[in-house]
Write a protein that holds these residues in place. Sequence first.
Motif, PDB file in Angstrom:
ATOM      1  N   ALA A  89      62.593 -40.096  40.689  1.00  0.00           N
ATOM      2  CA  ALA A  89      62.928 -39.870  39.293  1.00  0.00           C
ATOM      3  C   ALA A  89      64.244 -39.117  39.158  1.00  0.00           C
ATOM      4  N   LYS A  90      64.450 -38.140  40.014  1.00  0.00           N
ATOM      5  CA  LYS A  90      65.681 -37.344  39.954  1.00  0.00           C
ATOM      6  C   LYS A  90      66.893 -38.184  40.325  1.00  0.00           C
ATOM      7  N   ILE A  91      66.751 -38.951  41.412  1.00  0.00           N
ATOM      8  CA  ILE A  91      67.866 -39.801  41.843  1.00  0.00           C
ATOM      9  C   ILE A  91      68.251 -40.797  40.757  1.00  0.00           C
ATOM     10  N   LEU A  92      67.245 -41.350  40.079  1.00  0.00           N
ATOM     11  CA  LEU A  92      67.493 -42.391  39.105  1.00  0.00           C
ATOM     12  C   LEU A  92      67.850 -41.848  37.734  1.00  0.00           C
ATOM     13  N   GLY A  93      67.981 -40.534  37.615  1.00  0.00           N
ATOM     14  CA  GLY A  93      68.390 -39.956  36.351  1.00  0.00           C
ATOM     15  C   GLY A  93      67.298 -39.947  35.311  1.00  0.00           C
ATOM     16  N   MET A  94      65.998 -39.900  35.749  1.00  0.00           N
ATOM     17  CA  MET A  94      64.881 -39.879  34.824  1.00  0.00           C
ATOM     18  C   MET A  94      64.134 -38.555  34.946  1.00  0.00           C
ATOM     19  N   ASP A  95      63.448 -38.180  33.875  1.00  0.00           N
ATOM     20  CA  ASP A  95      62.491 -37.102  33.977  1.00  0.00           C
ATOM     21  C   ASP A  95      61.269 -37.618  34.721  1.00  0.00           C
ATOM     22  N   ALA A  96      60.646 -36.784  35.573  1.00  0.00           N
ATOM     23  CA  ALA A  96      59.494 -37.241  36.349  1.00  0.00           C
ATOM     24  C   ALA A  96      58.382 -37.723  35.440  1.00  0.00           C
ATOM     25  N   ARG A  97      58.267 -37.092  34.246  1.00  0.00           N
ATOM     26  CA  ARG A  97      57.237 -37.497  33.303  1.00  0.00           C
ATOM     27  C   ARG A  97      57.481 -38.936  32.832  1.00  0.00           C
ATOM     28  N   GLN A  98      58.749 -39.286  32.598  1.00  0.00           N
ATOM     29  CA  GLN A  98      59.081 -40.654  32.205  1.00  0.00           C
ATOM     30  C   GLN A  98      58.732 -41.638  33.311  1.00  0.00           C
ATOM     31  N   ALA A  99      59.037 -41.254  34.564  1.00  0.00           N
ATOM     32  CA  ALA A  99      58.818 -42.160  35.692  1.00  0.00           C
ATOM     33  C   ALA A  99      57.363 -42.545  35.805  1.00  0.00           C
ATOM     34  N   ALA A 100      56.455 -41.631  35.425  1.00  0.00           N
ATOM     35  CA  ALA A 100      55.038 -41.922  35.531  1.00  0.00           C
ATOM     36  C   ALA A 100      54.521 -42.705  34.324  1.00  0.00           C
ATOM     37  N   SER A 101      55.285 -42.792  33.257  1.00  0.00           N
ATOM     38  CA  SER A 101      54.815 -43.386  32.001  1.00  0.00           C
ATOM     39  C   SER A 101      55.296 -44.825  31.919  1.00  0.00           C
ATOM     40  N   SER A 102      54.552 -45.722  32.476  1.00  0.00           N
ATOM     41  CA  SER A 102      55.032 -47.088  32.616  1.00  0.00           C
ATOM     42  C   SER A 102      55.301 -47.770  31.282  1.00  0.00           C
ATOM     43  N   ALA A 103      54.456 -47.598  30.291  1.00  0.00           N
ATOM     44  CA  ALA A 103      54.662 -48.262  29.013  1.00  0.00           C
ATOM     45  C   ALA A 103      55.968 -47.804  28.365  1.00  0.00           C
ATOM     46  N   PHE A 104      56.206 -46.487  28.375  1.00  0.00           N
ATOM     47  CA  PHE A 104      57.430 -45.980  27.775  1.00  0.00           C
ATOM     48  C   PHE A 104      58.648 -46.346  28.623  1.00  0.00           C
ATOM     49  N   GLN A 105      58.464 -46.350  29.953  1.00  0.00           N
ATOM     50  CA  GLN A 105      59.580 -46.723  30.821  1.00  0.00           C
ATOM     51  C   GLN A 105      59.981 -48.184  30.592  1.00  0.00           C
ATOM     52  N   LEU A 106      58.999 -49.047  30.370  1.00  0.00           N
ATOM     53  CA  LEU A 106      59.318 -50.439  30.067  1.00  0.00           C
ATOM     54  C   LEU A 106      60.125 -50.547  28.776  1.00  0.00           C
ATOM     55  N   TRP A 107      59.795 -49.716  27.790  1.00  0.00           N
ATOM     56  CA  TRP A 107      60.587 -49.705  26.563  1.00  0.00           C
ATOM     57  C   TRP A 107      62.017 -49.251  26.850  1.00  0.00           C
TER      58      TRP A 107
END
Length: 538
Positions: free
Chosen positions: A440-458
Amino acid sequence: MTGQTVTQPHEFEAYLKYPHYGLGPYMLLAKAIVGRFDGYAEFETEIDGERWEIQCNYSKTGIAPRPSDNVQGDALYSWDITCTGEGRRKFSPLIEPRFEDMRHRESGEELGFGKRWWKRFGTEGVDVELKASNVDPEEVPKLLHGVVDAVATHAGLSMNSRYFTDEPSPAHSRITAYERYVRVRRSMASKLLASGTMMQAMHLLADEKGTKVEYKADNEDVVGYMHRLWVGPKSAKKLIPSHRYGFQFKHYHPKHVHSDPEEPLYHPKVGILINQQRNGGEPIVWRDLEAAEREIEETLLNFLDWGGVPTEPDPTTYIEDDHFRPAAREETVAMYDDPTPQIEAEQEHLLVTSLREMTDADVDVLDQLLADGGGQHYEEIAEETEHSVSTIYRALRRLGSVLENDNGVVSFSSRKFHDELKAIIESTEHHVKNAADRAAKILGMDARQAASSAFQLWLNKYGAEVTVNDGGSVETVRIDTMLSKLKFTNNPRIQDVLAEARKAWNKSGYDVIDLVGAEVVAKIDGERETGVFSALAG
């Protein structure tokens, strides 16, 4: 100047079928080139107000003459006509006969292309192999008529006024190469080179399984002397989903690079070429010419836009030459958001999701592939990791997004996955949860976002990014997809997009109250706007 610039045709090659006039055009050229010119002629003429130099020649075909053909020798001829117009315009038709029961001049066997011709048309006719440059396809029928008429006239013969006044057979004539270009100021065109959109598209498409892409660069004489990005049909759909043709995107100079910035040829051409080779051997059918031309122009103008090159016909961007004259086009082509951020986001989502689901056995599999560089048989992986084959199979199923299995040989789906997984696994000492957090850090995401597949797909769908504060509330939402406030446009409505975000956030298990107060930054109806989530969502 406003609006989008026009583009200019360049390379054009086609096989045109004319069953309309029987063998009349072929026999007329036989009388002229053999009967009057004794096999060769060279002359100048004027066709539709333009001066042309014309050379007539002939060559032996593999077609045996029929008993009724009044010819000497064991073969029929093809008529080679090479035409050079003003400003290096080229138009070179090669004309051959077609008739029932065509036979090879040596073996006597029936010729396959003759059988196909007769099955389609059931009549005599002529086949025209055309190579042209700087000629608009719309000119082809009229120019072919004018060239054959000029040859007949020079030979003192009269041509039937109907010859080549019709379009070639729309279902059976095919175009094997078609390019359109613009000439871009050298300083502006440099944006498209290795550090720009061509290289970015190549890297991201190369990471997609099932796509075909290749990039070659030649900077020997000057930076940008010849840069070519080849994109297959499946890859082309990743860039613009409605497109069907693979293409070559070209940035190139003439053979001898010019050194005077005041000369048009100092500045490079930028073009899009569709050819049969890059489309799995499938040509453009003549009846689909208009659709193919639209794809060429859409691809060219969108690539320019994605690379930061303005598409308006401004003289500070575009350079006039003998054929290309920057001007606003009458009908605009569709413009699309740069797809490369979304392609990259989709790959990042696959990586994070895979890491979240990893077991210790999965990590061992990745370790073994990373140690060996990839490309190992699953039985070898089982032996080296001391896991059972069934355990390895289960690991491969879980890691199917980042690994591929080719007849038992396992490797990474892309170099991106190899490199980033190597950094993640090594830096976390094989701790799975930490690996996902590290991803998540490498990809510039919050770890919480990385775990939230529905929101990540959005996020992936709309090329969006968010920042989350320590309390879990979203501070900002940045959306890169072009949006609109209006219902009847090609762009998604901001209200609908944010409603979709709210639904995805809630589906991921989070309280909507944490989202509604966020600041939204988006490009709406062409303008960058900032507002509060709850207000913009309506």
